[in-house]
Design a protein around this motif. Structure first.
Motif, PDB file in Angstrom:
ATOM      1  N   LYS A 111       2.405 -19.761  21.715  1.00  0.00           N
ATOM      2  CA  LYS A 111       1.841 -21.103  21.898  1.00  0.00           C
ATOM      3  C   LYS A 111       1.894 -21.471  23.231  1.00  0.00           C
ATOM      4  O   LYS A 111       0.973 -22.164  23.672  1.00  0.00           O
ATOM      5  N   GLU A 112       2.680 -20.693  23.964  1.00  0.00           N
ATOM      6  CA  GLU A 112       3.115 -20.941  25.263  1.00  0.00           C
ATOM      7  C   GLU A 112       2.132 -20.400  26.652  1.00  0.00           C
ATOM      8  O   GLU A 112       2.123 -20.563  27.601  1.00  0.00           O
ATOM      9  N   LEU A 113       1.577 -19.417  25.900  1.00  0.00           N
ATOM     10  CA  LEU A 113       0.637 -18.361  26.750  1.00  0.00           C
ATOM     11  C   LEU A 113      -0.492 -19.284  27.382  1.00  0.00           C
ATOM     12  O   LEU A 113      -1.390 -19.909  26.349  1.00  0.00           O
ATOM     13  N   PRO A 114      -0.784 -19.182  28.479  1.00  0.00           N
ATOM     14  CA  PRO A 114      -1.957 -20.098  29.048  1.00  0.00           C
ATOM     15  C   PRO A 114      -3.064 -19.196  28.929  1.00  0.00           C
ATOM     16  O   PRO A 114      -3.036 -17.770  28.584  1.00  0.00           O
ATOM     17  N   THR A 115      -4.267 -19.767  28.951  1.00  0.00           N
ATOM     18  CA  THR A 115      -5.671 -19.495  28.723  1.00  0.00           C
ATOM     19  C   THR A 115      -5.745 -18.471  29.909  1.00  0.00           C
ATOM     20  O   THR A 115      -6.667 -17.343  29.727  1.00  0.00           O
ATOM     21  N   ASP A 116      -5.252 -18.708  30.928  1.00  0.00           N
ATOM     22  CA  ASP A 116      -5.577 -17.976  32.449  1.00  0.00           C
ATOM     23  C   ASP A 116      -4.253 -17.339  32.871  1.00  0.00           C
ATOM     24  O   ASP A 116      -3.280 -17.832  32.958  1.00  0.00           O
ATOM     25  N   PRO A 117      -4.258 -15.779  32.650  1.00  0.00           N
ATOM     26  CA  PRO A 117      -2.939 -15.314  33.222  1.00  0.00           C
ATOM     27  C   PRO A 117      -2.765 -15.184  34.570  1.00  0.00           C
ATOM     28  O   PRO A 117      -1.471 -15.252  34.783  1.00  0.00           O
ATOM     29  N   GLN A 118      -3.628 -16.226  35.123  1.00  0.00           N
ATOM     30  CA  GLN A 118      -2.838 -16.458  36.807  1.00  0.00           C
ATOM     31  C   GLN A 118      -1.771 -17.617  36.599  1.00  0.00           C
ATOM     32  O   GLN A 118      -1.265 -17.750  37.649  1.00  0.00           O
ATOM     33  N   ARG A 119      -2.004 -18.178  35.597  1.00  0.00           N
ATOM     34  CA  ARG A 119      -0.718 -19.384  35.400  1.00  0.00           C
ATOM     35  C   ARG A 119       0.248 -18.934  34.732  1.00  0.00           C
ATOM     36  O   ARG A 119       1.432 -19.489  34.522  1.00  0.00           O
TER      37      ARG A 119
ATOM     38  N   ALA B  75      -5.651  -5.846  33.947  1.00  0.00           N
ATOM     39  CA  ALA B  75      -4.687  -6.466  32.981  1.00  0.00           C
ATOM     40  C   ALA B  75      -5.271  -7.929  32.909  1.00  0.00           C
ATOM     41  O   ALA B  75      -5.403  -8.541  31.745  1.00  0.00           O
ATOM     42  N   ASP B  76      -5.500  -8.795  33.945  1.00  0.00           N
ATOM     43  CA  ASP B  76      -5.794 -10.142  33.709  1.00  0.00           C
ATOM     44  C   ASP B  76      -7.247 -10.258  32.963  1.00  0.00           C
ATOM     45  O   ASP B  76      -7.524 -10.869  32.115  1.00  0.00           O
ATOM     46  N   GLN B  77      -8.178  -9.189  33.200  1.00  0.00           N
ATOM     47  CA  GLN B  77      -9.541  -9.450  32.418  1.00  0.00           C
ATOM     48  C   GLN B  77      -9.365  -8.914  30.973  1.00  0.00           C
ATOM     49  O   GLN B  77      -9.906  -9.436  30.130  1.00  0.00           O
ATOM     50  N   ILE B  78      -8.396  -7.960  30.799  1.00  0.00           N
ATOM     51  CA  ILE B  78      -8.136  -7.650  29.135  1.00  0.00           C
ATOM     52  C   ILE B  78      -7.416  -8.590  28.456  1.00  0.00           C
ATOM     53  O   ILE B  78      -7.813  -9.219  27.429  1.00  0.00           O
ATOM     54  N   TYR B  79      -6.492  -9.356  29.403  1.00  0.00           N
ATOM     55  CA  TYR B  79      -5.708 -10.535  28.779  1.00  0.00           C
ATOM     56  C   TYR B  79      -6.886 -11.552  28.316  1.00  0.00           C
ATOM     57  O   TYR B  79      -6.814 -12.278  27.288  1.00  0.00           O
ATOM     58  N   LYS B  80      -7.840 -12.087  29.450  1.00  0.00           N
ATOM     59  CA  LYS B  80      -8.869 -12.988  29.127  1.00  0.00           C
ATOM     60  C   LYS B  80      -9.624 -12.581  27.930  1.00  0.00           C
ATOM     61  O   LYS B  80     -10.018 -13.661  27.076  1.00  0.00           O
ATOM     62  N   HIS B  81     -10.022 -11.412  27.638  1.00  0.00           N
ATOM     63  CA  HIS B  81     -10.747 -11.054  26.396  1.00  0.00           C
ATOM     64  C   HIS B  81      -9.961 -10.906  25.156  1.00  0.00           C
ATOM     65  O   HIS B  81     -10.397 -11.480  24.153  1.00  0.00           O
ATOM     66  N   ILE B  82      -8.624 -10.790  25.192  1.00  0.00           N
ATOM     67  CA  ILE B  82      -7.713 -10.780  23.952  1.00  0.00           C
ATOM     68  C   ILE B  82      -7.172 -12.133  23.519  1.00  0.00           C
ATOM     69  O   ILE B  82      -7.058 -12.520  22.326  1.00  0.00           O
ATOM     70  N   TYR B  83      -7.027 -12.932  24.584  1.00  0.00           N
ATOM     71  CA  TYR B  83      -6.318 -14.385  24.242  1.00  0.00           C
ATOM     72  C   TYR B  83      -7.097 -15.194  23.158  1.00  0.00           C
ATOM     73  O   TYR B  83      -6.323 -15.645  22.238  1.00  0.00           O
ATOM     74  N   PRO B  84      -8.320 -15.287  23.204  1.00  0.00           N
ATOM     75  CA  PRO B  84      -9.039 -16.072  22.383  1.00  0.00           C
ATOM     76  C   PRO B  84      -8.785 -15.438  20.856  1.00  0.00           C
ATOM     77  O   PRO B  84      -8.671 -16.037  19.982  1.00  0.00           O
ATOM     78  N   SER B  85      -8.822 -14.219  20.887  1.00  0.00           N
ATOM     79  CA  SER B  85      -8.752 -13.461  19.692  1.00  0.00           C
ATOM     80  C   SER B  85      -7.525 -13.735  18.874  1.00  0.00           C
ATOM     81  O   SER B  85      -7.194 -13.701  17.899  1.00  0.00           O
ATOM     82  N   LEU B  86      -6.594 -13.481  19.859  1.00  0.00           N
ATOM     83  CA  LEU B  86      -5.036 -13.713  19.461  1.00  0.00           C
ATOM     84  C   LEU B  86      -4.738 -14.969  18.738  1.00  0.00           C
ATOM     85  O   LEU B  86      -4.392 -15.169  17.618  1.00  0.00           O
TER      86      LEU B  86
END
Length: 97
Positions: A82-90, A25-36
């Motif tokens: 807009k509140e989503l962090p770039t790193d899902p760990q946050r 989930a963390d890896q997918i999040y990191k790939h999707i976030y910039p596209s989003l």
């Protein structure tokens, strides 16, 4: 194998499954976030692409209360993305793995 040994093996594999799903989930999040961010900034939050990416992010959160919390805060709230962090760990514990 005895009944106790079976329980230990089953519990261990469930723990490994949860751990590996968090990593995935963390890896997918990191790939999707910039596209989003790019899609919402160029096509808008109501675009089909943005809705699809938000839906994928929502599905990555664990089922149950955490997914409901994640959805309410980041997906259903119009400006929540807009509140989503770039790193899902946050992402706070009650919203993510």
């Amino acid at each position: 194998m005895s009944g106790v040994a079976n329980l230990v093996v089953e519990a261990g594999s469930q723990i490994i499954g949860v751990f590996s799903s968090k990593i995935s989930a963390d890896q997918i999040y990191k790939h999707i976030y910039p596209s989003l961010v790019f899609i919402i900034n160029t096509k808008g939050r109501k675009s089909r692409e943005a809705k699809g990416l938000l839906s994928v992010l929502e599905s990555l959160a664990p089922a149950g209360a955490k997914r409901r919390n994640f959805s309410r805060r980041y997906i259903q709230n119009v400006d929540g993305w807009k509140e989503l962090p770039t790193d899902p760990q946050r992402i706070p514990f009650g919203f993510w793995h």
